[in-house]
Motif scaffolding. Sequence first.
Motif, PDB file in Angstrom:
ATOM      1  N   LYS A 194      21.231  55.844  -8.822  1.00  0.00           N
ATOM      2  CA  LYS A 194      20.622  54.500  -8.161  1.00  0.00           C
ATOM      3  C   LYS A 194      20.142  53.908  -9.387  1.00  0.00           C
ATOM      4  O   LYS A 194      19.677  52.790  -9.382  1.00  0.00           O
ATOM      5  CB  LYS A 194      19.381  54.992  -7.354  1.00  0.00           C
ATOM      6  CG  LYS A 194      19.711  55.860  -5.622  1.00  0.00           C
ATOM      7  CD  LYS A 194      20.487  54.909  -4.590  1.00  0.00           C
ATOM      8  CE  LYS A 194      20.636  55.682  -3.683  1.00  0.00           C
ATOM      9  NZ  LYS A 194      21.690  55.242  -2.633  1.00  0.00           N
ATOM     10  N   ASP A 195      19.692  54.619 -10.179  1.00  0.00           N
ATOM     11  CA  ASP A 195      18.459  54.337 -11.561  1.00  0.00           C
ATOM     12  C   ASP A 195      19.928  53.438 -13.118  1.00  0.00           C
ATOM     13  O   ASP A 195      19.550  52.806 -13.825  1.00  0.00           O
ATOM     14  CB  ASP A 195      18.226  54.416 -12.165  1.00  0.00           C
ATOM     15  CG  ASP A 195      18.936  55.558 -13.201  1.00  0.00           C
ATOM     16  OD1 ASP A 195      20.170  56.159 -12.822  1.00  0.00           O
ATOM     17  OD2 ASP A 195      17.603  56.513 -13.586  1.00  0.00           O
ATOM     18  N   ASP A 196      20.905  52.674 -12.859  1.00  0.00           N
ATOM     19  CA  ASP A 196      21.869  52.294 -13.129  1.00  0.00           C
ATOM     20  C   ASP A 196      21.603  50.883 -12.889  1.00  0.00           C
ATOM     21  O   ASP A 196      22.176  50.460 -11.885  1.00  0.00           O
ATOM     22  CB  ASP A 196      23.202  52.922 -13.960  1.00  0.00           C
ATOM     23  CG  ASP A 196      24.106  52.716 -14.533  1.00  0.00           C
ATOM     24  OD1 ASP A 196      23.028  52.410 -15.405  1.00  0.00           O
ATOM     25  OD2 ASP A 196      25.198  53.061 -14.345  1.00  0.00           O
ATOM     26  N   THR A 197      22.190  49.896 -14.218  1.00  0.00           N
ATOM     27  CA  THR A 197      21.912  48.207 -13.921  1.00  0.00           C
ATOM     28  C   THR A 197      23.029  48.492 -15.421  1.00  0.00           C
ATOM     29  O   THR A 197      23.186  48.841 -17.198  1.00  0.00           O
ATOM     30  CB  THR A 197      20.499  47.634 -14.929  1.00  0.00           C
ATOM     31  OG1 THR A 197      20.054  49.290 -16.009  1.00  0.00           O
ATOM     32  CG2 THR A 197      19.765  47.918 -13.498  1.00  0.00           C
ATOM     33  N   GLN A 256      28.428  55.186  -7.727  1.00  0.00           N
ATOM     34  CA  GLN A 256      27.254  56.079  -7.681  1.00  0.00           C
ATOM     35  C   GLN A 256      26.431  56.278  -6.470  1.00  0.00           C
ATOM     36  O   GLN A 256      25.799  56.938  -7.022  1.00  0.00           O
ATOM     37  CB  GLN A 256      27.021  54.752  -9.099  1.00  0.00           C
ATOM     38  CG  GLN A 256      27.317  54.711 -10.409  1.00  0.00           C
ATOM     39  CD  GLN A 256      26.081  54.273 -11.992  1.00  0.00           C
ATOM     40  OE1 GLN A 256      26.333  52.978 -11.202  1.00  0.00           O
ATOM     41  NE2 GLN A 256      26.307  54.545 -12.416  1.00  0.00           N
ATOM     42  N   ASN A 257      26.299  54.740  -5.329  1.00  0.00           N
ATOM     43  CA  ASN A 257      25.412  54.830  -4.584  1.00  0.00           C
ATOM     44  C   ASN A 257      25.910  56.176  -4.134  1.00  0.00           C
ATOM     45  O   ASN A 257      24.107  56.866  -4.069  1.00  0.00           O
ATOM     46  CB  ASN A 257      25.311  53.500  -4.210  1.00  0.00           C
ATOM     47  CG  ASN A 257      24.742  52.326  -4.808  1.00  0.00           C
ATOM     48  OD1 ASN A 257      23.926  52.524  -5.299  1.00  0.00           O
ATOM     49  ND2 ASN A 257      25.338  50.891  -4.209  1.00  0.00           N
ATOM     50  N   LYS A 258      27.393  56.306  -3.940  1.00  0.00           N
ATOM     51  CA  LYS A 258      27.371  57.266  -3.010  1.00  0.00           C
ATOM     52  C   LYS A 258      26.619  58.616  -3.644  1.00  0.00           C
ATOM     53  O   LYS A 258      26.269  59.327  -2.540  1.00  0.00           O
ATOM     54  CB  LYS A 258      29.087  57.239  -2.970  1.00  0.00           C
ATOM     55  CG  LYS A 258      29.616  58.486  -1.550  1.00  0.00           C
ATOM     56  CD  LYS A 258      30.599  58.168  -1.044  1.00  0.00           C
ATOM     57  CE  LYS A 258      30.891  58.792  -0.130  1.00  0.00           C
ATOM     58  NZ  LYS A 258      32.339  59.398  -0.301  1.00  0.00           N
ATOM     59  N   ASN A 271      25.669  49.720 -11.003  1.00  0.00           N
ATOM     60  CA  ASN A 271      25.386  50.359  -9.807  1.00  0.00           C
ATOM     61  C   ASN A 271      26.816  49.869  -9.087  1.00  0.00           C
ATOM     62  O   ASN A 271      26.490  49.488  -8.206  1.00  0.00           O
ATOM     63  CB  ASN A 271      24.922  48.707  -9.638  1.00  0.00           C
ATOM     64  CG  ASN A 271      23.434  48.526 -10.331  1.00  0.00           C
ATOM     65  OD1 ASN A 271      22.909  49.478  -8.817  1.00  0.00           O
ATOM     66  ND2 ASN A 271      23.151  47.683 -10.331  1.00  0.00           N
ATOM     67  N   SER A 272      27.768  50.779  -9.176  1.00  0.00           N
ATOM     68  CA  SER A 272      28.742  51.141  -8.125  1.00  0.00           C
ATOM     69  C   SER A 272      29.082  51.366  -6.730  1.00  0.00           C
ATOM     70  O   SER A 272      27.683  52.395  -7.050  1.00  0.00           O
ATOM     71  CB  SER A 272      30.315  51.641  -8.753  1.00  0.00           C
ATOM     72  OG  SER A 272      29.621  52.738  -8.767  1.00  0.00           O
ATOM     73  N   TRP A 273      30.034  51.361  -6.132  1.00  0.00           N
ATOM     74  CA  TRP A 273      29.853  52.069  -4.634  1.00  0.00           C
ATOM     75  C   TRP A 273      29.702  53.265  -4.776  1.00  0.00           C
ATOM     76  O   TRP A 273      28.850  53.964  -3.971  1.00  0.00           O
ATOM     77  CB  TRP A 273      30.182  50.929  -3.981  1.00  0.00           C
ATOM     78  CG  TRP A 273      31.809  51.598  -4.417  1.00  0.00           C
ATOM     79  CD1 TRP A 273      33.257  52.395  -3.666  1.00  0.00           C
ATOM     80  CD2 TRP A 273      32.727  50.756  -5.535  1.00  0.00           C
ATOM     81  NE1 TRP A 273      34.012  52.801  -4.318  1.00  0.00           N
ATOM     82  CE2 TRP A 273      34.041  51.484  -5.331  1.00  0.00           C
ATOM     83  CE3 TRP A 273      32.675  50.000  -6.093  1.00  0.00           C
ATOM     84  CZ2 TRP A 273      35.180  50.595  -5.685  1.00  0.00           C
ATOM     85  CZ3 TRP A 273      33.575  48.959  -6.865  1.00  0.00           C
ATOM     86  CH2 TRP A 273      34.929  49.344  -7.002  1.00  0.00           C
ATOM     87  N   ARG A 308      28.825  56.513 -15.226  1.00  0.00           N
ATOM     88  CA  ARG A 308      29.109  55.683 -14.551  1.00  0.00           C
ATOM     89  C   ARG A 308      30.715  54.546 -14.551  1.00  0.00           C
ATOM     90  O   ARG A 308      31.402  53.805 -14.471  1.00  0.00           O
ATOM     91  CB  ARG A 308      28.366  54.023 -15.093  1.00  0.00           C
ATOM     92  CG  ARG A 308      28.446  54.418 -17.063  1.00  0.00           C
ATOM     93  CD  ARG A 308      27.821  53.218 -17.147  1.00  0.00           C
ATOM     94  NE  ARG A 308      26.584  52.551 -17.487  1.00  0.00           N
ATOM     95  CZ  ARG A 308      25.631  52.902 -18.413  1.00  0.00           C
ATOM     96  NH1 ARG A 308      26.519  53.458 -19.404  1.00  0.00           N
ATOM     97  NH2 ARG A 308      24.362  53.072 -17.828  1.00  0.00           N
ATOM     98  N   ASN A 367      24.496  58.466  -5.151  1.00  0.00           N
ATOM     99  CA  ASN A 367      22.284  58.681  -5.652  1.00  0.00           C
ATOM    100  C   ASN A 367      22.440  58.852  -6.814  1.00  0.00           C
ATOM    101  O   ASN A 367      21.260  58.959  -7.075  1.00  0.00           O
ATOM    102  CB  ASN A 367      22.304  59.906  -4.986  1.00  0.00           C
ATOM    103  CG  ASN A 367      21.542  59.572  -4.424  1.00  0.00           C
ATOM    104  OD1 ASN A 367      20.739  58.751  -4.068  1.00  0.00           O
ATOM    105  ND2 ASN A 367      20.350  60.920  -3.739  1.00  0.00           N
TER     106      ASN A 367
END
Length: 463
Positions: A66-69, A60-62, A56-58, A127, A64
């Motif tokens: 989005k489905d890591d936890t 990863q967000n960038k 969920n790092s910034w 990740r 795209n």
Amino acid sequence: MPAVQNYDVVVIGAGGAGFAAAVEAKSKGANVVLIEKMPTVGGNSLISGAEMNVPNSWVQNKLNIKDDTPARMAADTLKGGDFKGDPEIVGVMTVNALPTAEWLRDTVGVNFEKDNVFQFGGHSRKRALIPEGHTGTEVITKFSALADKMGIPVITNMKAEELVKDKDGRVVAVKAVSGDKEYTFNAKGGVVLATGGFGANAQMVKKYNPNIDERFKTTDAPGTTGEALYMAEKAGGQLVNMGYIQTYPICDPISGVIELIADARFDGAILVNQEGKRFVEELERRDVISNAILKQPGAYCYVLWNDNIGKISNTVKIHDTEYQAFTKQGIMHTSDTLKGAADFFHIPYANLKATVDRVNQMAKDGGKDLDFHNRGGLKDMSTGKYYIIKAVPSTHHTMGGLKINTKAEVLDKNGKPIPGLFAAGEVTGTTHGTNRLGGNAYTDIMVFGRIAGDGAAAEAKAR
Ligand SMILES: Cc1cc2nc3c(=O)[nH]c(=O)nc-3n(C[C@H](O)[C@H](O)[C@H](O)COP(=O)(O)OP(=O)(O)OC[C@H]3O[C@@H](n4cnc5c(N)ncnc54)[C@H](O)[C@@H]3O)c2cc1C
């Protein structure tokens, strides 16, 4: 320097876990000292790639993703260690990965690459945050500067030799030596052991895992010799999983050091043997790849990639010093043509061409690897330049060590916390199970370093 000194918290070992513990304890108001046996700080954390898994790092967000936890990372970690890691410890590590990475970024000042994350072997998602420069120098330099600014004394050439207990069994001091002088560091709240693993102690490695014998060199810093584990055992600490020792598959056959330049593997570089044939999934677990390499002719392999792959990972440029050194040593070669790469290492060209042609075909068909199921997918390698480097496995990480609980308290042989004794990082043996996944050590040392520092500072306040 006075022979007896009084502190709230004494941290032993100035690697990543030690710095994280010291900074955290100091920020909670404790009077802290950090002692280090070597002339310089950093340990394995300095020479490390320092990539750190963070769901969920910034970044990863960038990108795209989005489905890591944390739960997904925990599942990968436990599976990757054959379910011998402690699920509670792994849970704490993964849940705290993001806030800890944010702390490294915002409080410690570590710069991470903004547009790339690695997918190390055994992980189901990309990740791993990548520090600027792709080594721990970025992290340790920032920690050293912060410790200085916060007024934390960092004493090098100071080797801890004994943990002193009071009559109630609480660890209250550390006896250490520097040259021929003895020192005592009293610790009101607690002692944090952050002394790293024992991968550079060939005798100790062989004692706990006779399969890893004289044939193996090591990737580790010279201070990674593990005698502090015996010091802690003497104070009642329980050692677990000591036989779980990881070899890193892709190392310099001459010195044993990791070939960071070959991290292009995480972006599509392939592994071939002397016959020019692939033999294992490139993103498999380290133990699986190491064992597969040892079964190849000569017990070595080659990592092969081209500019198409290199433009994503950029390792040739980033690790220019390695590039120059390995090329000069004759274990790495660059060629405009695949034939040039094959001929340099006397690999049958027809075989290598067939291997690369097949990779190119699968890349063209969407990247799905029908042969070895490379989970990152295959990339086109039809044009040069080509980069090829010879590699062997080398002793890398010791998964075993002190048993701790989720508060980073060291447990005795009955599973009870030893009052006043905390541990974090590679000196502990509870997180990774049989096999540490790439990028998980940095998450582990930072998360539990902070927990240990926080716990020791809280005890100092309470006493
Ligand atoms: C080349 C390399 C690349 C790696 N790449 C990655 C990566 O990209 N991502 C990842 O997650 N992991 C990676 N790892 C693993 C990871 O870096 C280590 O597991 C981690 O840094 C260990 O941190 P630590 O703080 O526990 O120990 P260390 O950083 O080793 O620090 C321990 C310190 O304690 C000191 N010490 C030991 N005994 C005493 C004593 N008795 N008294 C005083 N001081 C003592 C040592 O000298 C050392 O400085 C890599 C490791 C290596 C070697």
